[in-house]
Design a protein around this motif. Structure first.
Motif, PDB file in Angstrom:
ATOM      1  N   ARG A 122      -4.210   9.837   2.823  1.00  0.00           N
ATOM      2  CA  ARG A 122      -5.293  10.241   3.724  1.00  0.00           C
ATOM      3  C   ARG A 122      -5.127  11.693   4.149  1.00  0.00           C
TER       4      ARG A 122
ATOM      5  N   SER B 162     -16.045   7.407  -1.141  1.00  0.00           N
ATOM      6  CA  SER B 162     -14.598   7.509  -1.025  1.00  0.00           C
ATOM      7  C   SER B 162     -14.056   8.182  -2.276  1.00  0.00           C
TER       8      SER B 162
ATOM      9  N   HIS C 124       0.829  -1.198   0.000  1.00  0.00           N
ATOM     10  CA  HIS C 124       0.000   0.000   0.000  1.00  0.00           C
ATOM     11  C   HIS C 124       0.869   1.255   0.000  1.00  0.00           C
TER      12      HIS C 124
ATOM     13  N   LEU D 263     -12.430  -1.574   1.225  1.00  0.00           N
ATOM     14  CA  LEU D 263     -12.943  -0.221   1.027  1.00  0.00           C
ATOM     15  C   LEU D 263     -14.027  -0.221  -0.055  1.00  0.00           C
TER      16      LEU D 263
ATOM     17  N   CYS E 220     -10.897   7.712  -5.474  1.00  0.00           N
ATOM     18  CA  CYS E 220     -10.145   6.665  -6.155  1.00  0.00           C
ATOM     19  C   CYS E 220      -9.335   7.279  -7.291  1.00  0.00           C
TER      20      CYS E 220
ATOM     21  N   GLU F 295      -8.832  -0.219   2.929  1.00  0.00           N
ATOM     22  CA  GLU F 295      -8.174   0.020   1.650  1.00  0.00           C
ATOM     23  C   GLU F 295      -8.358  -1.214   0.771  1.00  0.00           C
TER      24      GLU F 295
ATOM     25  N   PRO G  91      -8.326   5.251   3.484  1.00  0.00           N
ATOM     26  CA  PRO G  91      -7.195   4.373   3.801  1.00  0.00           C
ATOM     27  C   PRO G  91      -6.575   4.770   5.123  1.00  0.00           C
TER      28      PRO G  91
END
Length: 319
Positions: free
Chosen positions: A209, A245, A129, A234, A247, A230, A201
């Motif tokens: 974030r 959210s 990540h 998510l 993306c 995440e 996340p």
């Protein structure tokens, strides 16, 4: 018997441990064996290096002189060893290439490019990540190349020996439940998203974030984020209608979700290709970059929401 680099490492280990017993354990030898080695080194140099006592050992003035010189010499020796090892790997036939990626659409393209350029090499890949974790692995020679990402004002940190080359900069899009009223819009105002619960996340080295939060604050207020997740979890929170959210623009819609541009394009994401300057891929860097750029363009064309956005916008103004 001549003084060797390993003798200097032994002296530094003894000084750092403050005890022959602890130093022997750290060096993987016995205390009597280390004592005998220390006596031989002292005989070579012509003086007592450590004063022994109940509490351990302390460097004598003569020992301090030797330790000062040793500590100034060893980093240069270690650098020489590391540099020559990297150059030797670069000059040798490469039989294994390790690549990495954050959650971006280019890992497959990177693996294909490496396989095309080094058909005899075994290629392995892993995802993380955090791009900073991958960057550190590149610097430590645990990876040969990686696809990373960052945001305006939160660029990836410099690492010695690692080449960073931007691939593309794209807007950040909204990720919505398919049945959400905002999904009917062609572009979603960021302020409108702030009335919803968010899935975000976890805080990490990439600053995603924190970047989202700061840009939302500039739009009016920080999002209420009861869900920290995440990747697939998510997406599932969004698909269940529990949260909204953000993306990447190249995110592929899955059933039950909708990807929409943000009005005014307030947030951006940059894809970055990284490789080790002295690694086996260094001489192929430009060609890998060309192949990944072509692959990115194909990905953009196959992503409906982003393809429509690109058709409407002049991309020369991207950060």
């Amino acid at each position: 018997m001549d003084l060797e680099v390993r003798h200097l490492r032994v002296l530094c280990a003894i000084a750092d441990a403050g005890s022959l017993t602890r130093a022997a354990a750290a060096l993987g030898t016995t205390q009597p064996g280390l004592s005998a080695q220390l006596r031989r080194i002292e005989a070579m140099l012509g003086g007592v290096l450590f004063a022994r006592g109940r509490a351990g050992v302390v460097a004598t003035p003569f020992g301090e002189l030797v330790l000062d010189r040793a500590r100034s010499v060893l980093p240069g020796v270690d650098g020489l060893i590391a540099d020559t090892a990297r150059m030797a790997r670069r000059m040798s036939v490469c039989d294994r290439v390790r690549v990495g990626s954050v959650g971006a659409p280019l890992l497959g393209r990177l693996v294909l490019a490496v396989k095309a350029l080094l058909p005899e090499a075994e290629v392995t890949a892993r995802c993380q990540h955090s791009p900073v974790t991958l960057l550190d692995e590149l610097a430590a020679d645990r990876l040969e190349a990686a696809v990373l990402g960052d945001h305006p004002g939160r660029r990836l940190p410099h690492r010695d020996g690692v080449v960073l080359h931007p691939l593309a900069t794209e807007p950040v899009f909204a990720l919505l439940p398919a049945a959400h009223p905002l999904a009917r819009l062609d572009e979603v105002p960021l302020a409108a998203l702030l009335d919803e619960d968010w899935a975000v996340p976890r805080p990490d080295g990439d600053g995603t974030r924190e970047y989202w939060s700061s840009e939302c604050a500039a739009a009016g207020r920080r999002p209420y984020s009861p869900y920290e997740a995440e990747g697939r979890p998510l997406v599932e929170l969004v698909r269940a209608g529990l949260a909204v959210s953000l993306c990447q623009a190249t995110f592929v819609e899955v059933p039950g979700t909708a990807v929409r541009p943000l009005a005014g394009n307030p947030l951006w994401y940059r894809h970055v290709l990284a490789w080790h300057r002295d690694g086996p891929l260094a001489r192929h860097g430009d060609e890998i970059l060309r192949r990944l750029t072509a692959g990115y363009e194909e990905t953009c064309a196959a992503t409906p929401a982003y393809a429509r956005w690109r058709a409407r916008h002049d991309r020369r103004g991207t950060p």
